[in-house]
Scaffold this motif. Structure first.
Motif: not given
Length: 72
Positions: A21-26, A31-35
């Protein structure tokens, strides 16, 4: 925070699938994950696994179900 899920032969997934998963980094949008995917590709199964990881059980994944592992 959920970093990845390892799935071993569950519904629409093959053997030993790992989803990172993509993680937030400010940064905006981080951090946005699209399925997305075609029908029967495992989108709903993935969401059910995440629900179980968060403590919700829908009846399909009982305590004996061990086809996936989550890492924080």
């Amino acid at each position: 925070m959920l970093k990845k899920i390892s799935i071993n032969g569950l519904r629409g997934f093959g053997e030993n699938e790992i989803i990172n998963f993509s993680l937030p980094n400010d940064k905006v949008g981080s951090g946005l994950n699209i399925i997305v995917g075609p029908n029967t590709s495992g989108k709903s199964s993935l969401l059910e696994l995440i629900e179980r990881y968060n403590g919700y059980s829908n009846g399909f994944f009982g305590p004996e179900q061990n086809g996936f592992k989550c890492k924080q």
